[in-house]
Design a protein around this motif. Structure first.
Motif, PDB file in Angstrom:
ATOM      1  N   SER A 167       0.825  -1.205   0.000  1.00 47.72           N
ATOM      2  CA  SER A 167       0.000   0.000   0.000  1.00 47.72           C
ATOM      3  C   SER A 167       0.858   1.254   0.000  1.00 47.72           C
ATOM      4  CB  SER A 167      -0.939   0.010   1.207  1.00 47.72           C
ATOM      5  OG  SER A 167      -1.778  -1.113   1.192  1.00 47.72           O
ATOM      6  N   SER A 190      -7.284   1.150   2.055  1.00 45.02           N
ATOM      7  CA  SER A 190      -8.433   0.358   2.481  1.00 45.02           C
ATOM      8  C   SER A 190      -8.593  -0.911   1.653  1.00 45.02           C
ATOM      9  CB  SER A 190      -9.715   1.197   2.401  1.00 45.02           C
ATOM     10  OG  SER A 190      -9.973   1.598   1.064  1.00 45.02           O
ATOM     11  N   LEU A 191      -8.181  -0.868   0.384  1.00 51.09           N
ATOM     12  CA  LEU A 191      -8.328  -2.033  -0.485  1.00 51.09           C
ATOM     13  C   LEU A 191      -7.216  -3.057  -0.283  1.00 51.09           C
ATOM     14  CD1 LEU A 191      -9.436  -0.352  -3.845  1.00 51.09           C
ATOM     15  CD2 LEU A 191     -10.854  -1.641  -2.247  1.00 51.09           C
ATOM     16  N   ASN A 236      -5.223  -3.363   2.623  1.00 51.43           N
ATOM     17  CA  ASN A 236      -4.866  -3.614   4.009  1.00 51.43           C
ATOM     18  C   ASN A 236      -6.074  -4.192   4.743  1.00 51.43           C
ATOM     19  OD1 ASN A 236      -4.352  -3.103   6.909  1.00 51.43           O
ATOM     20  ND2 ASN A 236      -2.514  -2.097   6.148  1.00 51.43           N
ATOM     21  N   LYS A 237      -5.960  -5.439   5.177  1.00 49.14           N
ATOM     22  CA  LYS A 237      -7.082  -6.115   5.822  1.00 49.14           C
ATOM     23  C   LYS A 237      -7.450  -5.459   7.140  1.00 49.14           C
ATOM     24  CE  LYS A 237      -6.209 -10.674   3.773  1.00 49.14           C
ATOM     25  NZ  LYS A 237      -5.906 -12.105   4.054  1.00 49.14           N
ATOM     26  N   LYS A 296      -9.387  -2.346   6.454  1.00 47.55           N
ATOM     27  CA  LYS A 296     -10.729  -2.690   5.970  1.00 47.55           C
ATOM     28  C   LYS A 296     -11.633  -3.130   7.119  1.00 47.55           C
ATOM     29  CE  LYS A 296      -9.537  -5.533   2.605  1.00 47.55           C
ATOM     30  NZ  LYS A 296      -9.678  -6.462   1.452  1.00 47.55           N
ATOM     31  N   CYS A 297     -11.088  -3.919   8.037  1.00 46.29           N
ATOM     32  CA  CYS A 297     -11.892  -4.352   9.180  1.00 46.29           C
ATOM     33  C   CYS A 297     -12.271  -3.168  10.062  1.00 46.29           C
ATOM     34  CB  CYS A 297     -11.123  -5.390   9.999  1.00 46.29           C
ATOM     35  SG  CYS A 297     -10.879  -6.970   9.149  1.00 46.29           S
ATOM     36  N   LEU A 350     -12.515  -0.024   9.119  1.00 48.75           N
ATOM     37  CA  LEU A 350     -13.483   0.776   8.384  1.00 48.75           C
ATOM     38  C   LEU A 350     -14.869   0.156   8.433  1.00 48.75           C
ATOM     39  CD1 LEU A 350     -11.416   1.817   5.220  1.00 48.75           C
ATOM     40  CD2 LEU A 350     -12.031   3.247   7.169  1.00 48.75           C
ATOM     41  N   SER A 351     -14.927  -1.170   8.351  1.00 46.50           N
ATOM     42  CA  SER A 351     -16.219  -1.857   8.421  1.00 46.50           C
ATOM     43  C   SER A 351     -16.882  -1.627   9.774  1.00 46.50           C
ATOM     44  CB  SER A 351     -16.031  -3.362   8.192  1.00 46.50           C
ATOM     45  OG  SER A 351     -15.516  -3.604   6.903  1.00 46.50           O
TER      46      SER A 351
END
Length: 338
Positions: free
Chosen positions: A266, A314-315, A317-318, A321-322, A324-325
Motif C-alpha cells: 500500500s 483500504s483495499l 490492508n485487511k 478494511k476491518c 473501516l467496516s
C-alpha cells in the motif's frame, strides 16, 4: 518543498525598458492589491460541469480520509507506529485539497477569480508546508516498513510509538520551516504590470513570472534547497525499498513473501503515485514548461491523489478494511436509532 522551478531566461532588463519610447506604467502590486486566477475555463457550461466534478471528488476525498482517521483513532489494534504515520498522511490529504479546492470552486460557481495578495501568500505557504511535510513523512513510512520487514524481531525496540510521534512532529516542523523560507523569497518580490496568475491557485512559477524584481538569485536558492532536500528524501525512500525487496526475495515461504508484500504494498503504491506526479511536474527542462500541462498534473496531485490514498490503503490492508467496516457499522447503527 519540491516546487516548480522554471528559470526565466527571457526577462527584459531595466536598461532595455528605459529605452522604450512608451514604457508600460509599472505599479507595485505587492501591498494591498489582488491577483486574478485565470487557470480555469470561462465557458459557463464547462465551469458548471467542472464545479460538480471537483466538488464530488473533494467531498469523497474528505469522507475517505476522515473515515481513515476515525478508524485509526477508535480501534486500539491500530494504535501502532505504522497506522500513526498513516493517520498523519490522511491529515495531509485532508489539508492539501482544502487549501486550493474551495477557492477553485468559488471561481467556477461565482466567477470570483480574485485573490488578495496576503491570501495568495497564505495559500502558497500552506501548500508548500503540506507538500514538504508529506515528502518527509513518506521517508518515515518507508523506514518504518524497512524495520518491520528486515528487522521484525527488533521492530518494537527500534520504532516505538513515542519515537514515531517525535519524528512525525519533526516532519511537520521541517515542512513549516521549508515553506517559510520559500514563501519569504516570494513575499519580498514586487509584482508589476499584469496580475493574472496562469494557474488555479497561487504557486511559485506563475508568481515568479509576474514579478518585475530580479529573480535569478531567488530561483537559485529555491533550486538548491528543493534539489538537495528532495533528492535526499527520494534516495532515502528508494534505498529503504531496495532493502525491503531484497529481504522479501530471500524469504523461503510463499506465504511470508505474500504477507510482506501486503504489508508494504500500500505504501509503495502511494510513494509511486506521489513521486510519479511530482517528477512529471518538477523534473523537466525549463523549455518544456507548459501551463496547460502544469495545471493538469497539479490537479492530479492536489485533487486526485488525496482521493486515491485512502482507497489504496483500504483495499490492500485487511486491518484497515476491518476497522473501516466497524466504523461504517457503528455509523449505520447510530443513524437507525435516530
Amino acid at each position: 518543498m519540491l516546487v516548480k522551478l522554471q528559470l526565466l531566461s527571457s526577462r527584459q532588463s531595466p536598461a532595455i525598458i528605459a529605452t522604450m519610447k512608451d514604457p508600460i506604467p509599472r505599479v507595485n502590486l505587492s501591498t494591498g492589491s489582488e491577483f486574478v486566477l485565470v487557470g480555469l475555463s470561462d465557458a459557463p457550461e464547462v465551469r458548471f460541469l467542472l464545479f460538480l466534478l471537483f466538488l464530488i471528488i473533494y467531498l469523497a476525498s474528505m469522507a475517505g480520509n476522515i473515515t481513515i482517521l476515525v478508524a485509526i483513532s477508535t480501534d486500539t489494534r491500530l494504535h501502532n507506529p505504522m497506522y500513526f504515520l498513516l493517520a498523519n498522511l490522511s491529515l495531509l490529504d485532508i489539508l492539501c485539497p482544502t487549501i486550493t479546492v474551495p477557492k477553485m470552486l468559488e471561481a467556477l460557481l461565482l466567477e470570483n477569480k480574485v485573490i488578495s495578495f496576503p491570501g495568495c501568500m497564505f495559500q502558497l505557504f500552506c501548500l508548500l508546508d503540506v507538500v514538504g511535510t508529506e515528502i518527509f513523512l513518506l521517508v518515515l513510512m518507508a523506514y518504518d516498513r524497512y524495520v518491520a520487514i528486515c528487522h521484525p524481531l527488533q521492530y518494537m525496540n527500534i520504532v516505538s510509538l513515542k519515537l514515531c510521534a517525535h519524528l512525525a512532529i519533526g516532519t511537520w516542523v521541517a515542512g513549516f520551516l521549508n515553506s517559510l523560507l520559500h514563501t519569504t523569497l516570494i513575499f519580498t518580490l514586487s509584482f508589476c504590470d499584469s496580475h493574472e496568475i496562469d494557474q488555479y491557485y497561487c504557486d511559485i512559477p506563475p508568481l515568479l513570472a509576474l514579478s518585475c524584481s530580479p529573480t535569478y538569485s531567488r530561483e537559485l536558492v529555491i533550486l538548491t534547497i528543493a534539489g538537495v532536500l528532495g533528492s535526499v528524501a527520494f534516495v532515502a525512500t528508494l534505498i529503504s525499498y531496495i532493502y525491503i525487496l531484497l529481504a522479501i526475495l530471500q524469504m523461503k515461504s510463499p506465504e511470508s513473501r505474500h504477507k510482506a508484500f501486503s504489508r508494504c504494498g500500500s505504501h509503495l503504491t502511494v510513494v509511486c503515485l506521489f513521486y510519479g506526479t511530482t517528477i512529471c511536474t518538477y523534473v523537466r527542462p525549463s523549455s518544456a514548461y507548459s501551463p496547460t500541462r502544469d495545471r493538469i498534473v497539479s490537479m492530479l496531485y492536489g485533487i486526485l491523489t488525496p482521493l486515491l490514498n485512502p482507497l489504496i490503503y483500504s483495499l490492500r490492508n485487511k486491518e484497515v478494511k476491518c476497522a473501516l467496516s466497524r466504523v461504517i457499522s457503528w455509523v449505520r447503527t447510530a443513524l437507525m436509532k435516530q
